[in-house]
Design a protein around this motif. Sequence first.
Motif, PDB file in Angstrom:
ATOM      1  N   VAL A   1      14.863  27.346  43.750  1.00 55.67           N
ATOM      2  CA  VAL A   1      15.779  27.169  44.883  1.00 55.67           C
ATOM      3  C   VAL A   1      15.125  26.344  45.981  1.00 55.67           C
ATOM      4  CG1 VAL A   1      17.052  29.270  44.378  1.00 55.67           C
ATOM      5  CG2 VAL A   1      15.084  29.390  45.891  1.00 55.67           C
ATOM      6  N   ALA A   2      13.796  26.394  46.080  1.00 61.83           N
ATOM      7  CA  ALA A   2      13.097  25.598  47.089  1.00 61.83           C
ATOM      8  C   ALA A   2      13.263  24.104  46.834  1.00 61.83           C
ATOM      9  CB  ALA A   2      11.619  25.967  47.125  1.00 61.83           C
ATOM     10  N   LYS A   3      13.363  23.708  45.571  1.00 59.22           N
ATOM     11  CA  LYS A   3      13.582  22.289  45.253  1.00 59.22           C
ATOM     12  C   LYS A   3      14.915  21.811  45.813  1.00 59.22           C
ATOM     13  CE  LYS A   3      10.858  22.283  40.978  1.00 59.22           C
ATOM     14  NZ  LYS A   3      10.909  22.124  39.492  1.00 59.22           N
ATOM     15  N   VAL A   4      15.925  22.664  45.739  1.00 61.84           N
ATOM     16  CA  VAL A   4      17.235  22.297  46.287  1.00 61.84           C
ATOM     17  C   VAL A   4      17.151  22.149  47.799  1.00 61.84           C
ATOM     18  CG1 VAL A   4      19.646  23.008  46.509  1.00 61.84           C
ATOM     19  CG2 VAL A   4      18.391  23.504  44.398  1.00 61.84           C
TER      20      VAL A   4
ATOM     21  N   THR B   1      14.151  31.877  52.485  1.00 61.18           N
ATOM     22  CA  THR B   1      12.818  32.220  52.972  1.00 61.18           C
ATOM     23  C   THR B   1      12.688  33.692  53.394  1.00 61.18           C
ATOM     24  OG1 THR B   1      13.376  31.452  55.220  1.00 61.18           O
ATOM     25  CG2 THR B   1      12.379  29.858  53.704  1.00 61.18           C
ATOM     26  N   ILE B   2      13.683  34.234  54.102  1.00 62.07           N
ATOM     27  CA  ILE B   2      13.584  35.641  54.522  1.00 62.07           C
ATOM     28  C   ILE B   2      13.682  36.582  53.317  1.00 62.07           C
ATOM     29  CG2 ILE B   2      14.660  37.456  55.910  1.00 62.07           C
ATOM     30  CD1 ILE B   2      15.370  35.387  57.983  1.00 62.07           C
ATOM     31  N   PRO B   3      14.657  36.398  52.394  1.00 61.87           N
ATOM     32  CA  PRO B   3      14.652  37.245  51.189  1.00 61.87           C
ATOM     33  C   PRO B   3      13.357  37.143  50.393  1.00 61.87           C
ATOM     34  CG  PRO B   3      16.770  36.158  51.413  1.00 61.87           C
ATOM     35  CD  PRO B   3      15.869  35.547  52.441  1.00 61.87           C
ATOM     36  N   ALA B   4      12.773  35.933  50.323  1.00 59.98           N
ATOM     37  CA  ALA B   4      11.507  35.774  49.591  1.00 59.98           C
ATOM     38  C   ALA B   4      10.399  36.600  50.235  1.00 59.98           C
ATOM     39  CB  ALA B   4      11.116  34.306  49.541  1.00 59.98           C
ATOM     40  N   ALA B   5      10.299  36.545  51.563  1.00 56.27           N
ATOM     41  CA  ALA B   5       9.260  37.299  52.262  1.00 56.27           C
ATOM     42  C   ALA B   5       9.450  38.802  52.085  1.00 56.27           C
ATOM     43  CB  ALA B   5       9.269  36.935  53.742  1.00 56.27           C
ATOM     44  N   LEU B   6      10.690  39.255  52.126  1.00 54.06           N
ATOM     45  CA  LEU B   6      10.956  40.684  51.966  1.00 54.06           C
ATOM     46  C   LEU B   6      10.652  41.163  50.551  1.00 54.06           C
ATOM     47  CD1 LEU B   6      14.297  41.008  53.989  1.00 54.06           C
ATOM     48  CD2 LEU B   6      11.986  41.594  54.720  1.00 54.06           C
TER      49      LEU B   6
ATOM     50  N   GLN C   1      11.716  32.896  35.162  1.00 56.37           N
ATOM     51  CA  GLN C   1      11.511  34.207  34.564  1.00 56.37           C
ATOM     52  C   GLN C   1      10.909  35.207  35.550  1.00 56.37           C
ATOM     53  OE1 GLN C   1      12.563  34.908  31.455  1.00 56.37           O
ATOM     54  NE2 GLN C   1      13.318  32.792  31.322  1.00 56.37           N
ATOM     55  N   THR C   2      10.296  34.720  36.624  1.00 54.86           N
ATOM     56  CA  THR C   2       9.695  35.594  37.622  1.00 54.86           C
ATOM     57  C   THR C   2      10.277  35.268  38.993  1.00 54.86           C
ATOM     58  OG1 THR C   2       7.862  34.074  38.090  1.00 54.86           O
ATOM     59  CG2 THR C   2       7.563  35.658  36.287  1.00 54.86           C
ATOM     60  N   LEU C   3       9.976  36.128  39.970  1.00 56.61           N
ATOM     61  CA  LEU C   3      10.438  35.861  41.328  1.00 56.61           C
ATOM     62  C   LEU C   3       9.882  34.542  41.848  1.00 56.61           C
ATOM     63  CD1 LEU C   3      10.329  39.261  43.283  1.00 56.61           C
ATOM     64  CD2 LEU C   3      12.305  37.781  42.915  1.00 56.61           C
ATOM     65  N   GLU C   4       8.622  34.267  41.556  1.00 57.30           N
ATOM     66  CA  GLU C   4       8.007  33.024  42.016  1.00 57.30           C
ATOM     67  C   GLU C   4       8.714  31.813  41.411  1.00 57.30           C
ATOM     68  OE1 GLU C   4       6.415  35.683  41.048  1.00 57.30           O
ATOM     69  OE2 GLU C   4       5.372  36.284  42.885  1.00 57.30           O
ATOM     70  N   ASP C   5       9.064  31.909  40.111  1.00 59.72           N
ATOM     71  CA  ASP C   5       9.773  30.809  39.461  1.00 59.72           C
ATOM     72  C   ASP C   5      11.154  30.597  40.079  1.00 59.72           C
ATOM     73  OD1 ASP C   5       7.625  30.524  37.795  1.00 59.72           O
ATOM     74  OD2 ASP C   5       8.533  31.614  36.118  1.00 59.72           O
ATOM     75  N   VAL C   6      11.836  31.693  40.368  1.00 58.47           N
ATOM     76  CA  VAL C   6      13.183  31.604  40.944  1.00 58.47           C
ATOM     77  C   VAL C   6      13.138  30.924  42.302  1.00 58.47           C
ATOM     78  CG1 VAL C   6      15.096  32.952  41.882  1.00 58.47           C
ATOM     79  CG2 VAL C   6      14.084  33.595  39.692  1.00 58.47           C
TER      80      VAL C   6
ATOM     81  N   SER D   1       5.436  34.354  48.968  1.00 62.94           N
ATOM     82  CA  SER D   1       5.064  33.475  50.075  1.00 62.94           C
ATOM     83  C   SER D   1       6.153  32.446  50.320  1.00 62.94           C
ATOM     84  CB  SER D   1       3.733  32.775  49.781  1.00 62.94           C
ATOM     85  OG  SER D   1       3.833  32.018  48.576  1.00 62.94           O
ATOM     86  N   ASN D   2       6.212  31.929  51.527  1.00 65.66           N
ATOM     87  CA  ASN D   2       7.294  31.040  51.950  1.00 65.66           C
ATOM     88  C   ASN D   2       7.449  29.866  50.986  1.00 65.66           C
ATOM     89  OD1 ASN D   2       9.186  29.498  53.269  1.00 65.66           O
ATOM     90  ND2 ASN D   2       8.201  29.607  55.262  1.00 65.66           N
ATOM     91  N   PRO D   3       8.570  29.784  50.241  1.00 66.47           N
ATOM     92  CA  PRO D   3       8.745  28.681  49.290  1.00 66.47           C
ATOM     93  C   PRO D   3       9.165  27.373  49.959  1.00 66.47           C
ATOM     94  CG  PRO D   3      10.625  30.165  49.203  1.00 66.47           C
ATOM     95  CD  PRO D   3       9.664  30.767  50.172  1.00 66.47           C
ATOM     96  N   VAL D   4       9.591  27.440  51.233  1.00 65.24           N
ATOM     97  CA  VAL D   4       9.979  26.232  51.976  1.00 65.24           C
ATOM     98  C   VAL D   4       9.171  26.220  53.275  1.00 65.24           C
ATOM     99  CG1 VAL D   4      11.914  24.849  52.828  1.00 65.24           C
ATOM    100  CG2 VAL D   4      12.304  26.545  51.026  1.00 65.24           C
TER     101      VAL D   4
END
Length: 374
Positions: free
Chosen positions: A180-183, A320-325, A171-176, A329-332
């Motif tokens: 994807v980090a699990k994959v 990782t780059i889209p997350a930072a932008l 539901q949030t950016l962090e959740d999203v 914080s770095n999910p991987v």
Amino acid sequence: MEMAGIVCYTGANIITKAREIVDQIGRPLELDTDGIWCCLPGSFPENYEIKTTHPEARKQKLTISYPGAMLNIMVDKHFTNDQYHTLANPQTLSYDIHSENSIFFEVDGPYLAMILPAAKEEGKKLKKRYAVFNFDKSLAELKGFEVKRRGELQLIKNFQSSVFSAFLDGQTLEDVYASVAKVADYWLDILFSRADNMPDNELFDLISEKKSMSKKLEDYGNQKSVSISTAKRIAEFLGDQMTKDKGLNCKFVIAKKPDGAPVTERAIPVVIFQAEPAVKRHYLRKWMKSPGITDFDIRDIIDWDYYKERFGSAIQKIITIPAALQGVSNPVPRVVHPDWLYKMVREKTDIFQQKKITEMFATKKKKVPTATLR
């Protein structure tokens, strides 16, 4: 050639004008030669229905796309040919002149989500790469990613086949990004564990690359590439007759030896691992320039750092780059950010960052003098 230039020039101008309109009401996402992907507010009108009571009308209801009509008005206004000539009399070569415009926008969608990757280089953008999903979470369109390329690492293909749908979770950016980090972590675990629990044939399928030789080996001359090195070693191992024709399919892995050698010199044909043990040992020692090597397990031969870097590059572009932008914080964490991205993130999050003078002061509007009549 002239006609092709006119078509491309006109199409580019139409897309540019369309973007100017979209910029005023929404956000352009991707520009193509024949269309524009955009994100519009949910409150923006989508379709209008016009009903008629005329007894001879073929349809009692006509649906008009408001965004499409809005863009088509622009096309009609700026790109109509007002001097279109139609041959009226072939004998006298007389022409009828009238206005003509056969260019129009068609609206597709709306869609649930569009996934766009980021470039690894600062200030650059990746073009014509995106994944689009319908509202039922089915994939509507996939363009430009490695999953559609022949010869790409199966490891990257498998990762991309499952990562895009994970963007629809949460539901949030962090959740999203946690989803994807699990994959990404699942496939990273295979590399960091050196595929301990995986059979050799499955490991070969994941990390081997396939490239076809478009010409005969001798036609490449002194050129260097991983496919040329693989072809030469196949000829050395199986005989020159294997490379006398074009179209040779080279399947290879990258070894960690010889130390310091470029990647083009570390390509090992997969077929050598299917040879008799004595033959395999001979050629692997020769190609890796390691006469004292005694362990010929594929896990001790391949360059794991090379594959981590290749796979990490795919993770950077998509996760990782889209997350930072987007301020996440770095999910991987095992895939580090590029140096330029660290600098950008620090500048955004630094609470002691010096402000610009234009942020501290505002310009004051000048009063216009008024004259009074007496």
